[in-house]
Design an enzyme around this catalytic site. Structure first.
Site, PDB file in Angstrom:
ATOM      1  N   LYS A  37      16.568  21.507 -10.604  1.00 24.55           N
ATOM      2  CA  LYS A  37      15.670  20.317 -10.959  1.00 24.55           C
ATOM      3  C   LYS A  37      16.514  19.314 -11.834  1.00 24.55           C
ATOM      4  CE  LYS A  37      11.477  20.102 -11.693  1.00 24.55           C
ATOM      5  NZ  LYS A  37      10.280  19.276 -10.674  1.00 24.55           N
ATOM      6  N   HIS A  78       0.713  -1.194  -0.043  1.00 21.39           N
ATOM      7  CA  HIS A  78       0.067   0.033   0.074  1.00 21.39           C
ATOM      8  C   HIS A  78       0.773   1.291   0.074  1.00 21.39           C
ATOM      9  CE1 HIS A  78      -3.330  -2.783   1.070  1.00 21.39           C
ATOM     10  NE2 HIS A  78      -2.498  -3.319   1.917  1.00 21.39           N
ATOM     11  N   SER A 108      15.120  21.465 -15.897  1.00 23.08           N
ATOM     12  CA  SER A 108      14.047  22.438 -16.190  1.00 23.08           C
ATOM     13  C   SER A 108      14.544  23.635 -16.754  1.00 23.08           C
ATOM     14  CB  SER A 108      13.207  22.771 -14.837  1.00 23.08           C
ATOM     15  OG  SER A 108      12.447  23.806 -15.045  1.00 23.08           O
ATOM     16  N   GLU A 161      10.261   8.397 -17.021  1.00 19.16           N
ATOM     17  CA  GLU A 161       8.740   8.739 -17.228  1.00 19.16           C
ATOM     18  C   GLU A 161       8.074   8.704 -18.509  1.00 19.16           C
ATOM     19  OE1 GLU A 161       8.046  13.018 -16.169  1.00 19.16           O
ATOM     20  OE2 GLU A 161       9.568  12.660 -14.336  1.00 19.16           O
TER      21      GLU A 161
END
Ligand code: ARG
Length: 456
Positions: A283, A156, A277, A290
């Site tokens: 970043k 979970h 970024s 992804e």
């Protein structure tokens, strides 16, 4: 120009309709398979006396020349041809004259395209298999390095029990091993030759289907001509394999993304597999992982598209089936690309073992071990579970961890607890003791690595 298939028709087809109908812009990638398939066909026609041996030889030499010229970039695809089959035959006839027109004896584009696609995918599958083996090797090496690296295991997405990072990685190795097995199984049914089924019903010529099948490395021939030209199960199975594989790669990518976040900080990806970024200078984004996760959707889409295309088709060949190629090529290309990126991404990532350990020390993931300790001292599991729960609640209220409670505090809950409790709830002990087969102990992880390496 008059179409090669202009038999009964005399009128010109519409230009836009022609573009709509043609597939050369995506099936030209099968030129090698188309040409080697035709070479086997010419050889068979010659061997069976359907054309002369001399004519067969002329056709084979002509086809070899076309292949060499395409490989060398000396011959460009004519995009006004309907498909790769028409293109090759057109060039052959331009170069050889009337002999070229004999190649298509006892054959149809229907069995030809099925043959080409099976050969093309068979080759693609063997490349993907090699990529999977390489990835499995990288995972096994990383797991070996981290067979004793402690991290929290989750259910979970809540910290559950201590595990080793090696164990976590080997879970993916097991998935990928099943993927290899699935691919091998798919190739078994793909490796069946449809050539000689002709348009739909076989042929009146005295052909030898086994001659061509053997020359082209097939293990079997399709046993029914209608099925031979209209079966695309091998594409569906291949894309099912791709979809399941992508689902696995996507789950791993998701973990890589989570682990790279400041919230986890369990790993750091090499700069080569991250982006910055354009506005936020701090970043470091895991774009590649992804994208693997994102591209999984399109591969599922490819599978769905073909399943849907096929579901209403009457036997035998229908032009709808031309739609098989873009789906299957897209799925294959996507898988190849994703594996190309994922394998070195994993090989070069830095594992932040201290952070994993720190996270494992929070979250009371040794509470099960505390309960098990009480069970071994003679308490029934449910009662032990309750006491361990009370001790966790006490720790939370007082900002402590199970390791920092005193023996007196323990004994206040149960006098079965002795000094040896501390050794038993130590994370390294918790992990080492989970030595059941397939468990998380370093010894068990080592056994898993050996099992996987046995297949590599
Ligand atoms: N380009 C076609 C395909 O991809 C080749 C087979 C065409 N056959 C036909 N009878 N129109 O399916």
């Amino acid at each position: 120009m008059a179409k090669m298939w202009a038999g009964r028709t005399a009128g010109e087809t519409d230009r836009i309709a022609d573009d709509f109908n043609s597939s050369i812009h995506f099936d030209s990638r099968m030129y090698r398979e188309d040409i080697t398939g035709s070479m086997a066909h010419a050889a068979m026609l010659g061997a069976k006396g359907i054309i002369t041996q001399e004519e067969a030889q002329t056709l084979i030499v002509g086809l070899e020349g076309i292949l060499a010229d395409l490989d060398a970039g000396k011959l460009a695809f004519d995009m006004t041809c309907e498909d790769i089959h028409m293109f090759v035959e057109q060039v052959l006839t331009e170069r050889l004259g009337d002999v070229g027109k004999k190649l298509h004896t006892a054959r149809s584009r229907n069995d030809q395209v099925a043959l080409d696609l099976r050969m093309y995918l068979r080759e693609t599958a063997s490349g993907i298999r090699a990529q999977l083996i390489e990835l499995l090797g990288v995972i096994a090496d990383k797991a070996e390095e981290h067979k004793a690296t402690i991290m929290p295991g989750y259910t979970h997405l809540q910290r559950a029990q201590p595990i080793t990072f090696g164990q976590h990685l080997m879970a993916y190795a097991m998935m990928l091993l099943r993927d290899v097995d699935r691919l091998d199984d798919t190739v078994k049914r793909m490796n069946v030759s449809p050539i000689g089924c002709c348009a739909l019903a076989g042929t009146t010529y005295d052909t030898d289907r086994w001659f061509e099948a053997k020359q082209l490395g097939f293990a079997d021939i399709s046993r029914n001509s209608l099925d031979g030209v209209s079966d695309r199960d091998f594409c569906v199975e291949f894309m099912s394999f791709c979809s399941i594989l992508m689902m696995h790669l996507s789950r791993l990518s998701e973990e890589i993304i989570l682990w790279s976040s400041w919230e986890f900080k369990f790993i750091e990806l090499s700069d080569a597999y991250t982006t910055g970024s354009s506005i936020m200078p701090q970043k470091k984004n895991s774009d590649m992982a992804e994208l693997i996760r994102g591209k999984t959707g399109r591969v599922y889409g490819d599978l769905m598209a073909l399943l849907t295309t096929l579901k209403g088709l009457p036997l035998a060949y229908n032009k709808d089936m031309q739609e098989d190629k873009e789906s299957v090529f897209d799925a294959a290309d996507t898988v190849v690309q994703c594996l190309q990126v994922l394998t070195p991404m994993l090989a070069t990532m830095t594992v932040l073992a201290d952070n994993m350990k720190l996270a494992a020390q929070k979250g009371f993931i040794n509470a099960t071990d505390l309960a098990d300790y009480l069970v071994k001292k003679g308490m029934p599991f449910r009662s032990a579970y309750k006491i361990a729960g009370q001790l966790v609640a006490k720790c939370i209220a007082e900002g402590k961890v199970l390791e920092s409670l005193t023996l007196e505090e323990y004994r206040a809950c149960s006098n079965l607890i002795d000094e040896d409790v501390f050794a038993q709830i130590d994370l390294a002990t918790c992990v080492a003791k989970r030595n059941s087969e397939g468990g998380t102990s370093p010894a068990s992880v080592e056994a898993q690595i050996e099992y996987v390496r046995g297949f590599l």
